[in-house]
Design a protein around this motif. Structure first.
Motif, PDB file in Angstrom:
ATOM      1  N   MET A   1       0.835  -1.165   0.000  1.00 58.53           N
ATOM      2  CA  MET A   1       0.000   0.000   0.000  1.00 58.53           C
ATOM      3  C   MET A   1       0.864   1.206   0.000  1.00 58.53           C
ATOM      4  O   MET A   1       1.612   1.318   0.891  1.00 58.53           O
ATOM      5  CB  MET A   1      -0.710   0.100   1.276  1.00 58.53           C
TER       6      MET A   1
ATOM      7  N   HIS B   1       2.286   0.699   2.168  1.00 60.75           N
ATOM      8  CA  HIS B   1       2.121  -0.089   3.375  1.00 60.75           C
ATOM      9  C   HIS B   1       2.311   0.768   4.596  1.00 60.75           C
ATOM     10  O   HIS B   1       1.603   0.656   5.571  1.00 60.75           O
ATOM     11  CB  HIS B   1       3.136  -1.225   3.420  1.00 60.75           C
TER      12      HIS B   1
ATOM     13  N   CYS C   1       7.098  -9.113  -3.591  1.00 58.15           N
ATOM     14  CA  CYS C   1       5.670  -9.295  -3.340  1.00 58.15           C
ATOM     15  C   CYS C   1       5.067 -10.156  -4.444  1.00 58.15           C
ATOM     16  O   CYS C   1       5.386  -9.978  -5.619  1.00 58.15           O
ATOM     17  CB  CYS C   1       4.946  -7.950  -3.263  1.00 58.15           C
TER      18      CYS C   1
ATOM     19  N   CYS D   1      -1.333  -5.314  -6.835  1.00 53.30           N
ATOM     20  CA  CYS D   1      -2.606  -4.628  -6.580  1.00 53.30           C
ATOM     21  C   CYS D   1      -2.763  -3.450  -7.551  1.00 53.30           C
ATOM     22  O   CYS D   1      -1.770  -2.794  -7.898  1.00 53.30           O
ATOM     23  CB  CYS D   1      -2.656  -4.147  -5.142  1.00 53.30           C
TER      24      CYS D   1
ATOM     25  N   CYS E   1      -0.965  -0.295  -6.647  1.00 56.32           N
ATOM     26  CA  CYS E   1       0.431  -0.351  -6.182  1.00 56.32           C
ATOM     27  C   CYS E   1       1.378   0.036  -7.315  1.00 56.32           C
ATOM     28  O   CYS E   1       0.942   0.480  -8.381  1.00 56.32           O
ATOM     29  CB  CYS E   1       0.723  -1.738  -5.638  1.00 56.32           C
TER      30      CYS E   1
HETATM   31  S1  SF4 Z   1       1.177  -5.311  -4.548  1.00 58.50           S
HETATM   32 FE1  SF4 Z   1      -0.399  -5.230  -2.959  1.00 58.50          FE
HETATM   33  S2  SF4 Z   1       0.282  -6.640  -1.369  1.00 58.50           S
HETATM   34 FE2  SF4 Z   1       2.055  -6.218  -2.682  1.00 58.50          FE
HETATM   35  S3  SF4 Z   1       3.087  -4.474  -1.714  1.00 58.50           S
HETATM   36 FE3  SF4 Z   1       1.679  -3.620  -3.198  1.00 58.50          FE
HETATM   37  S4  SF4 Z   1      -0.192  -3.182  -2.043  1.00 58.50           S
HETATM   38 FE4  SF4 Z   1       1.034  -4.604  -0.779  1.00 58.50          FE
END
Ligand code: SF4
Ligand code: SF4
Length: 504
Positions: free
Chosen positions: A1, A21, A174, A178, A181
């Motif tokens: 995040m 995050h 990761c 998202c 992101c």
């Molecule tokens: S892709 Fe999603 S789970 Fe991965 S760091 Fe970004 S927000 Fe967090």
């Protein structure tokens, strides 16, 4: 995040945060989760003491840090912009991960009653006619800060302090991508952009060269990150002093540093330490097992004061899966049950990043959370939630939705009100959460300037058309409730294209 100008947990806009995050910390959810502490009273009390030092004094500048070890950036608290950690200073002492020259200058200014420019978030609130208490007082009044008031004021402004509230992201690895992101936060995102290039929105989105220019891309040479190295050098000394320690990512459960910390806690119990981990709760099974086993051991042996898990989820079922590519919703929900069953003393705060795609199934998510509370909040409060709202990228903002979608939010708020926590019980929605959801609705219905809205609608269509192609998804099949919105975005995009053609 993550990132630029993204989230907002109340009505006061934060200054461009850098890491999604970490932004979740905006809610001070971890300590706020507990009823026993009157934060506002402590903020009032510490205000008197701070004012005796200077009108700009803030303990967070000394005692709180967010360390972005992936790219060597630091900030304290998380409102001021991040800045680079000097590698030369780091060679002299690992404490330079927090005690940078820039922060020392800001501490000097605070001691002299001057306002460091990075702290506008607080200055704006303090200058507003409503006379709200700024985070400067709220943070300084929290237990991890106020207990160390004397240490801070009795030392020279440039001493190397050990922070008490520490957030760290070790790794951008990761397994998710998202929709909101970006490549400097998630390795899967970085991989996609390397393979397919930036998204063809009005300004190309998630272009890696932008993040490189901003020096935000992580150091990827394995085993060769001087910031992570410095962290572990500092850790034995830092560990004895910290009161709250929070790990973020990337996805912390696929990073070996997270397990190194857990092993350390097992070997070196700290019954006064609060530990927290943010997670997407869909790591490979082996790592989920390892995590549950470690936390179960830690909590059953009382090696920590508290453990809080921050799982991220923004809506329900396949709509949640669409928004957070990589999410297997059933696996996520099963892992939540597993954690709550196998770690009976563990706490949990859902982080729900409020965006336009959250809206249709948000009530279903609230129903799911209430069911969990009924099942697991038998003797004490264990399950909490926080709903920061997303501001960037603009095409995912709640403010893009026309009024035909407002009823979803009204239903959610009504549902929360109908299921308020009652005195003496441990399940239901708290006034604080309902108030925040109402403020989010107030913000949602504020009209965006026409030009901005049209750009956002155009970008929504451009972004998700490409998203569907790359990720083999189907927006309209996944969000049938949003067909009108999709068509509105498509028309706006066509209009934009025609205008561009005409002006050539
Ligand atoms: S892709 Fe999603 S789970 Fe991965 S760091 Fe970004 S927000 Fe967090
Ligand atoms: S003054 Fe406000 S923005 Fe600055 S460090 Fe303190 S809490 Fe953070």
């Amino acid at each position: 995040m993550t990132f630029h100008n993204l989230y907002q947990s109340g009505l006061n806009f934060p200054k461009a945060p850098q890491i999604l995050h970490l932004l979740f910390a905006d809610v001070i959810s971890f300590p706020m989760a507990h009823d026993t502490i009157d934060y506002f009273k402590h903020a009032q009390d510490i205000k008197k003491k701070l004012d005796e030092v200077s009108p700009t004094m803030c303990l967070a500048k000394w005692l709180q840090v967010s360390m972005h070890l992936t790219n060597g950036l630091t900030q304290s608290c998380y409102h001021p912009p991040t800045h680079k950690i000097s590698l030369d200073d780091l060679k002299k002492s690992p404490k330079a991960l927090h005690n940078t020259q820039e922060k020392k200058q800001q501490r000097k200014m605070m001691r002299e009653g001057k306002r460091p420019p990075g702290c506008e978030y607080c200055w704006k609130i303090e200058d507003s006619p409503e006379n709200h208490l700024s985070d400067r007082y709220v943070r300084s009044g929290e237990p991890w800060a106020r207990a160390h008031f004397d240490e801070v004021v009795n030392n020279p402004y440039d001493y190397n302090v050990n922070p008490r509230y520490v957030e760290v992201n070790f790794n951008h690895a990761c397994n998710f991508k998202c929709a909101y992101c970006s490549p400097h936060i998630s390795s899967s995102w970085a991989q996609e952009i390397e393979n397919h290039g930036p998204y063809p929105t009005l300004i190309p989105h998630n272009d890696i060269s932008y993040f490189q220019q901003q020096e935000l891309m992580p150091i990827i040479k394995k085993g060769d990150n001087p910031y992570v190295e410095a962290f572990w050098k500092w850790w034995p000394d830092l560990y004895k002093d910290i009161k709250v320690f929070r790990m973020t990512g990337g996805e912390p459960l696929i990073d070996k540093n997270t397990f190194k910390v857990l092993d350390w806690v097992i070997e070196h119990p700290r019954p006064d330490l609060e530990l927290a981990i943010t997670s997407n709760m869909c790591p490979p099974n082996k790592l989920m097992n390892q995590f549950i086993n470690s936390i179960q051991h830690i909590m059953s042996e009382k090696k920590l004061k508290r453990f809080m898990l921050f799982p991220s989820v923004d809506t329900w079922g396949r709509q949640a899966e669409y928004l957070r590519t990589g999410l297997d919703f059933n696996m996520f929900w099963n892992n939540i049950h597993r954690y709550l069953t196998e770690v009976p003393d563990g706490l949990l705060t859902f982080i729900i990043t409020m965006n336009n795609l959250s809206v249709p199934k948000l009530k279903k998510l609230m129903q799911g959370i209430l069911e969990l509370q009924h099942k697991y909040n038998k003797t004490h409060h264990r399950i909490f939630l926080d709903c920061p709202f997303l501001r960037y990228p603009g095409w995912l903002s709640l403010q893009t939705l026309p009024n035909e979608y407002y009823h979803y939010m009204n239903d959610v708020i009504q549902y929360m009100k109908d299921n308020k926590v009652q005195k003496g019980s441990y399940y239901g929605f708290r006034d604080f959460w309902i108030g925040k959801m109402e403020r989010t609705r107030t913000w949602m219905i504020q009209e965006q300037p026409e030009e901005e809205l049209n750009k956002n609608l155009t970008n929504f269509y451009l972004y998700f058309s490409e998203f569907d192609k790359r990720r083999k998804t189907n927006f309209l099949k996944t969000f049938p409730e949003m067909e009108n919105f999709w068509n509105m975005c498509r028309k706006q995009s066509e209009l934009f294209e025609n205008q561009t053609e005409r002006s050539k």
